[in-house]
Design a protein around this motif. Structure first.
Motif: not given
Length: 561
Positions: A13-19
């Motif tokens: 979830s954090s990675l998707i936001s960062l992307s």
């Protein structure tokens, strides 16, 4: 294991936001983000799994591997955000490898689901975004539904389809998202139309039917190959599946290119089979008629329909007790024969005129609406040929018209008047038959109707009928009709309708001795004389004729006294 799954979900979830903050390699990150969303949906289903049941054992080795991959992906994301990578080509290669790794994890989870290790009872559902949610939240929700469609068991897939349909009908933004951005879903929906599980097929057919209602998205369905599966649903699907499929085909076949595709996949035969089956009610048959009407706009397809027995099928359907079926069958016959002499002759040969007259019979159990449709079809199909008109007369159609002139509702009465007018213009024999049947008194009653169109047509029809000597003699025998006709010239009442035609009717009646006497001795002659004084030419002619006859009558009495 549940804690490691939750950890993986949180990291993804954090990675998707960062992307979303990455400004470089946009296309590659879009692909990775799409796969991460699918992976997250699959892991969230695992989260709610009961360890004691042993259902999660298959995931024990997979989750740690997923965590390793996700952490590697986080490292790539930070390097792209900071622009701290050593070279573009190397980073592009690393991103391709990462996309393949995430895709493999998604495939592995899907395989485990397909094997039935995890059922819908253990799968949590992502909460639906509220109204006005941002596109990212909507996309994440729909991707979660897509994952469930791909990897869930039958019930999980069904629930995902139900949820998708619900959000689409409540918020059209989801339709655009599905049709134009997440086209994988359209392909899955098309595949589901061939599903052996009827509940999956039914839900999928509802969704593609709904999407087809938007002109912008029809092309997406067609390009995804929806026509073939829809035709197969017509042949083997459940009743509900067929309804969805036919609705979809009805909107798609407005385009003649799609009509060809439906025909090529056997759609004509399948649709005619639905129409000829006693299993289906009016709604489905009505929808099938709609598709067939779209299809016969292509000449070659229309010829094929006729060869396949469409005319006989729909003439048989006119006997249905279902009003919707009757109306659709009559309209189909009318439309397919319109402007086509060969097809019209086929309709007649198969008993079409008799069927239409039977529906219009006041003694039949059909509704007023159905009778109206039948009368319009008769008008469109039967008046181009004297042979067809003779058939109408032989089937006692004039009796039906006379009944509606006397007793019909306003709409039926007006249609009957229109057909009476057309019928009496076909031949003197038809006029004589109608005169003998009693049409003239009924037409006289309509001469002061509220509707100008009704008055005018009644006058024209009566004028045509009294052009026949036999009818003139019959008309003047009816004192009420003569008196009613003359009353129309009363100054207080005002002339109703076409003055010139009314005067021409009176002129015709003066060719009979009794007609002249009744007109001359009536108290309304002064009104005609007033018109003559106002230089109305037809009134002048009528007064001269009546005056001349009165003078001759006076001389005759003088010489014989």
């Amino acid at each position: 294991m549940v804690s490691s799954v939750k950890q993986a979900v949180d990291v993804i979830s954090s990675l998707i936001s960062l992307s979303h903050s990455i400004k470089v390699f946009n296309v590659k990150w879009q692909l990775i983000r799409k796969k991460l969303e699918e992976l997250s949906s699959g892991l969230m289903a695992i989260e709610n799994c009961d360890d004691s049941s042993g259902n999660t054992a298959a995931f024990s080795d997979l989750v740690p591997s997923i965590l390793v991959t996700v952490n590697e992906c986080c490292d790539l994301a930070r390097r792209c955000v900071d622009l701290s990578y050593s070279g573009k080509l190397l980073m592009q290669s690393d991103l391709d490898v990462m996309a393949a790794k995430v895709g493999l994890h998604v495939k592995n989870i899907s395989g485990i689901y397909t094997a039935g290790v995890l059922t819908h009872g253990f799968a949590i559902v992502v909460s639906r975004p509220g109204l006005g949610a941002c596109k990212d939240d909507m996309r994440f929700y729909v991707r979660d539904l897509l994952t469930r469609m791909k990897i869930g068991d039958t019930e999980m897939k069904r629930q995902a389809l139900v949820s998708l349909y619900r959000v689409m009908i409540e918020d059209e933004r989801y339709v655009k998202l599905v049709a134009l951005e997440l086209v994988d879903i359209v392909k899955v929906l098309v595949d589901f139309l061939d599903s052996p599980e009827m509940e999956i097929q039914e839900e999928a057919s509802k969704i593609v039917s709904f999407i087809s209602g938007f002109d912008l998205y029809k092309r997406v369905l067609v390009e995804s190959g929806v026509v073939g599966p829809l035709n197969r649903v017509l042949e083997t699907g459940s009743h509900l599946s067929k309804e969805g499929a036919v609705k979809c085909l009805q909107t798609l076949t407005v385009n003649s290119d799609n009509a060809w595709s439906v025909s090529a996949h056997g759609g004509v035969t399948a649709l005619l089979k639905i129409c000829s089956s006693s299993e289906f009610g009016g709604e489905l048959i009505g929808l099938a008629c709609g598709v067939l009407r779209n299809l016969f706009s292509v000449e070659e397809i229309k010829r094929f329909m006729v060869e396949e027995g469409a005319i006989a099928t729909f003439i048989k359907l006119t006997r249905s007790k279902d009003e919707v079926v009757q109306i659709n069958s009559v309209e189909f016959l009318q439309n397919i024969a319109s402007g086509d002499e060969l097809v019209r002759e086929t309709v007649v040969k198969e008993g079409g005129i008799r069927a239409l007259v039977r529906i219009s019979d006041p003694k039949s159990a059909t509704s007023s609406k159905t009778r109206e449709v039948a009368l319009r079809a008769i008008e469109n199909l039967c008046f181009s040929s004297q042979v067809h008109i003779n058939m109408l007369m032989n089937y006692m159609f004039t009796e039906h018209l006379l009944f509606f002139l006397r007793n019909g509702e306003v709409s039926l009465q007006e249609l009957a008047l229109k057909l009476t007018f057309r019928l009496c213009g076909t031949s003197d024999e038809a006029k004589k038959t109608m005169g003998d049947a009693g049409f003239m008194p009924e037409l006289a009653k309509l001469l002061d109707a509220k509707s100008y169109e009704v008055r005018d047509m009644a006058i024209e029809t009566l004028s045509s009928l009294v052009s026949v000597p036999k009818n003139r003699k019959r008309f003047v025998q009816d004192d009420r009709s003569i008196r009613f006709l003359l009353q129309l010239f009363d100054e207080d009442k005002g002339i109703s309708g076409n003055k010139q035609l009314l005067l021409s009717i009176l002129m015709s009646l003066t060719s009979c001795n009794s007609g002249r006497r009744k007109i001359a001795s009536s108290g309304y002659l002064k009104n005609i004389e007033r018109l003559a004084e106002e230089h109305v030419s037809d009134a002048k002619r009528l007064v001269r004729k009546l005056s001349s006859n009165r003078f001759r009558s006076f001389l005759s009495r003088f010489w014989h006294s």
